[in-house]
Write a protein that holds these residues in place. Structure first.
Motif, PDB file in Angstrom:
ATOM      1  N   PHE A 133     -17.867  62.673 -37.765  1.00  0.00           N
ATOM      2  CA  PHE A 133     -18.766  62.330 -36.659  1.00  0.00           C
ATOM      3  C   PHE A 133     -18.697  63.442 -35.623  1.00  0.00           C
ATOM      4  O   PHE A 133     -17.615  63.914 -35.278  1.00  0.00           O
ATOM      5  CB  PHE A 133     -18.360  60.996 -36.028  1.00  0.00           C
ATOM      6  N   PHE A 134     -19.875  63.833 -35.116  1.00  0.00           N
ATOM      7  CA  PHE A 134     -19.980  64.918 -34.141  1.00  0.00           C
ATOM      8  C   PHE A 134     -20.614  64.396 -32.855  1.00  0.00           C
ATOM      9  O   PHE A 134     -21.639  63.719 -32.885  1.00  0.00           O
ATOM     10  CB  PHE A 134     -20.849  66.057 -34.694  1.00  0.00           C
ATOM     11  N   HIS A 135     -19.989  64.740 -31.743  1.00  0.00           N
ATOM     12  CA  HIS A 135     -20.525  64.386 -30.429  1.00  0.00           C
ATOM     13  C   HIS A 135     -20.083  65.471 -29.459  1.00  0.00           C
ATOM     14  O   HIS A 135     -18.886  65.686 -29.271  1.00  0.00           O
ATOM     15  CB  HIS A 135     -19.991  63.013 -29.988  1.00  0.00           C
ATOM     16  N   GLY A 136     -21.038  66.154 -28.845  1.00  0.00           N
ATOM     17  CA  GLY A 136     -20.716  67.297 -28.003  1.00  0.00           C
ATOM     18  C   GLY A 136     -20.113  66.962 -26.661  1.00  0.00           C
ATOM     19  O   GLY A 136     -19.814  67.855 -25.872  1.00  0.00           O
TER      20      GLY A 136
ATOM     21  N   GLY B 238     -16.624  56.203 -25.899  1.00  0.00           N
ATOM     22  CA  GLY B 238     -15.912  55.378 -26.871  1.00  0.00           C
ATOM     23  C   GLY B 238     -16.098  55.782 -28.316  1.00  0.00           C
ATOM     24  O   GLY B 238     -15.664  55.071 -29.231  1.00  0.00           O
ATOM     25  N   PHE B 239     -16.715  56.944 -28.554  1.00  0.00           N
ATOM     26  CA  PHE B 239     -17.020  57.331 -29.931  1.00  0.00           C
ATOM     27  C   PHE B 239     -15.764  57.609 -30.758  1.00  0.00           C
ATOM     28  O   PHE B 239     -15.681  57.225 -31.918  1.00  0.00           O
ATOM     29  CB  PHE B 239     -17.929  58.564 -29.954  1.00  0.00           C
ATOM     30  N   LYS B 240     -14.802  58.285 -30.165  1.00  0.00           N
ATOM     31  CA  LYS B 240     -13.600  58.622 -30.934  1.00  0.00           C
ATOM     32  C   LYS B 240     -12.858  57.356 -31.358  1.00  0.00           C
ATOM     33  O   LYS B 240     -12.338  57.257 -32.473  1.00  0.00           O
ATOM     34  CB  LYS B 240     -12.675  59.531 -30.129  1.00  0.00           C
ATOM     35  N   ALA B 241     -12.846  56.372 -30.478  1.00  0.00           N
ATOM     36  CA  ALA B 241     -12.168  55.114 -30.795  1.00  0.00           C
ATOM     37  C   ALA B 241     -12.872  54.383 -31.932  1.00  0.00           C
ATOM     38  O   ALA B 241     -12.226  53.898 -32.869  1.00  0.00           O
ATOM     39  CB  ALA B 241     -12.108  54.230 -29.553  1.00  0.00           C
ATOM     40  N   ILE B 242     -14.198  54.330 -31.876  1.00  0.00           N
ATOM     41  CA  ILE B 242     -14.921  53.565 -32.896  1.00  0.00           C
ATOM     42  C   ILE B 242     -14.869  54.257 -34.253  1.00  0.00           C
ATOM     43  O   ILE B 242     -14.761  53.598 -35.287  1.00  0.00           O
ATOM     44  CB  ILE B 242     -16.384  53.288 -32.462  1.00  0.00           C
ATOM     45  N   VAL B 243     -14.920  55.595 -34.277  1.00  0.00           N
ATOM     46  CA  VAL B 243     -14.860  56.262 -35.583  1.00  0.00           C
ATOM     47  C   VAL B 243     -13.479  56.081 -36.213  1.00  0.00           C
ATOM     48  O   VAL B 243     -13.354  55.987 -37.437  1.00  0.00           O
ATOM     49  CB  VAL B 243     -15.243  57.761 -35.500  1.00  0.00           C
ATOM     50  N   ASN B 244     -12.450  55.997 -35.383  1.00  0.00           N
ATOM     51  CA  ASN B 244     -11.115  55.713 -35.913  1.00  0.00           C
ATOM     52  C   ASN B 244     -11.067  54.321 -36.525  1.00  0.00           C
ATOM     53  O   ASN B 244     -10.506  54.115 -37.605  1.00  0.00           O
ATOM     54  CB  ASN B 244     -10.061  55.836 -34.813  1.00  0.00           C
TER      55      ASN B 244
ATOM     56  N   GLU C 152     -12.285  59.863 -40.563  1.00  0.00           N
ATOM     57  CA  GLU C 152     -11.091  60.625 -40.200  1.00  0.00           C
ATOM     58  C   GLU C 152     -11.381  61.896 -39.401  1.00  0.00           C
ATOM     59  O   GLU C 152     -10.506  62.411 -38.714  1.00  0.00           O
ATOM     60  CB  GLU C 152     -10.309  60.990 -41.462  1.00  0.00           C
ATOM     61  N   ASN C 153     -12.585  62.409 -39.494  1.00  0.00           N
ATOM     62  CA  ASN C 153     -12.879  63.709 -38.882  1.00  0.00           C
ATOM     63  C   ASN C 153     -13.842  63.552 -37.707  1.00  0.00           C
ATOM     64  O   ASN C 153     -14.995  63.149 -37.884  1.00  0.00           O
ATOM     65  CB  ASN C 153     -13.485  64.650 -39.925  1.00  0.00           C
ATOM     66  N   TYR C 154     -13.347  63.862 -36.518  1.00  0.00           N
ATOM     67  CA  TYR C 154     -14.141  63.777 -35.291  1.00  0.00           C
ATOM     68  C   TYR C 154     -14.230  65.168 -34.672  1.00  0.00           C
ATOM     69  O   TYR C 154     -13.217  65.865 -34.528  1.00  0.00           O
ATOM     70  CB  TYR C 154     -13.482  62.803 -34.311  1.00  0.00           C
ATOM     71  N   PHE C 155     -15.448  65.562 -34.317  1.00  0.00           N
ATOM     72  CA  PHE C 155     -15.660  66.877 -33.709  1.00  0.00           C
ATOM     73  C   PHE C 155     -16.372  66.686 -32.371  1.00  0.00           C
ATOM     74  O   PHE C 155     -17.516  66.236 -32.326  1.00  0.00           O
ATOM     75  CB  PHE C 155     -16.505  67.765 -34.626  1.00  0.00           C
ATOM     76  N   GLY C 156     -15.679  67.017 -31.298  1.00  0.00           N
ATOM     77  CA  GLY C 156     -16.242  66.867 -29.969  1.00  0.00           C
ATOM     78  C   GLY C 156     -16.215  68.175 -29.201  1.00  0.00           C
ATOM     79  O   GLY C 156     -16.119  69.269 -29.773  1.00  0.00           O
ATOM     80  N   LYS C 157     -16.267  68.060 -27.897  1.00  0.00           N
ATOM     81  CA  LYS C 157     -16.268  69.239 -27.027  1.00  0.00           C
ATOM     82  C   LYS C 157     -14.996  70.075 -27.221  1.00  0.00           C
ATOM     83  O   LYS C 157     -15.038  71.311 -27.172  1.00  0.00           O
ATOM     84  CB  LYS C 157     -16.396  68.776 -25.579  1.00  0.00           C
TER      85      LYS C 157
END
Length: 289
Positions: free
Chosen positions: A4-7, A14-20, A25-30
């Motif tokens: 999941f990608f969110h800049g 709350g995106f990192k929490a929900i994808v967990n 397993e793979n989160y890409f943010g700022k």
């Protein structure tokens, strides 16, 4: 692979929490983007550079992969990068210039990814999380407040083409993807596949009142009684409330909506929103009738 990608700043919205919780397993943010020079000062990394980052990462993943991106630039305060000042039409609302920029970013994304080996094997789904401000009078109503586009694009499949006149919402995306992939294992969904010719064509939203859209009608329901029934396709300005004129249609839609609400509430309380939890619940009921 699932990602999941969110800049935006990591953890925001709350995106990192929900994808967990979802097991992605793979989160890409700022933080992973790692270049604050492209930060818009409010929401996150500008869409164009973050979409390029997204495209590059996709090509590094082992196939098959699932990945999603949440764009940020078409939000208030409706800014675009200074270097693009004057490039996109402004129109009567500030958001339109931002939409032009995000559309440009998306176009650049496809220009880049269409050269990859995985492009023609991919199903792209493009949609919005909610509607935005509008100025056309036919959108200033309970239908227009929730009207968003949903696009299914499969560059390697010519059978997916044209415009489908149907009621579709975000909850239909998952069953549509699974149907397209011929997924045969059990799963739970409140929505239905857009590729199902026998689909019921409905949508439900709740913003103080329930909005139940089914085929040609939109019903407004407060949880106890209905206050409005409209033929939203022909009565675009919502001038003709049919709630007292068509009690049969109201009763039919109310019954379906109440069943939907009941299913959601019961499954949430009983932790039965996945096929596995539903199976475990049924086993527990068998053991403890």
């Amino acid at each position: 692979h699932a990602s999941f990608f969110h800049g935006g700043p990591n953890g925001s919205m709350g995106f990192k929490a929900i994808v967990n919780l979802l097991g992605i397993e793979n989160y890409f943010g700022k933080t992973e983007y790692n270049n604050d020079a492209d930060f818009d000062g409010t929401w996150g990394i500008w869409d164009e550079p973050f979409f390029k980052f997204f495209a590059n990462k996709l090509s590094s993943f082992r196939e098959p992969f699932f990945s999603a991106i949440f764009s940020v630039s078409s939000h208030h305060p409706f800014k675009i990068p200074e270097k693009y000042t004057g490039k996109f039409k402004k129109g009567p609302l500030p958001v339109l210039e931002c939409i032009g920029y995000t559309d440009y970013a998306l176009r650049q994304f496809f220009e880049k990814t269409k050269k990859t080996s995985w492009f023609k094997n991919t199903l792209f789904v493009i949609t919005a999380d909610h509607a935005t401000v509008c100025y056309h009078p036919e959108y200033l109503n309970p239908w227009g407040e929730v009207a968003i586009p949903i696009l299914f694009y499969a560059p390697g499949d010519s059978s997916i083409a044209g415009v489908k006149q149907a009621v579709v919402s975000q909850i239909d995306i998952m069953p549509s993807i699974l149907s397209y992939l011929h997924y045969s294992k059990p799963y739970f969904a409140f929505g239905e596949s857009v590729f199902d010719k026998n689909r019921k064509n409905f949508s439900v939203t709740f913003t103080g009142n329930y909005r139940w859209i089914e085929n040609d009608y939109l019903l407004l329901f407060d949880g106890k009684k209905s206050s409005g029934l409209y033929q939203y396709k022909t009565d675009r300005l919502f001038n003709n409330n049919l709630v007292s004129k068509n009690p049969g249609q109201v009763a039919s839609m109310e019954k379906t909506l109440k069943a939907y609400i009941q299913q959601y509430n019961n499954r949430l309380i009983q932790n039965r929103l996945t096929p596995f939890s539903d199976l475990n619940y049924k086993k527990s009921q068998t053991k403890n009738p």
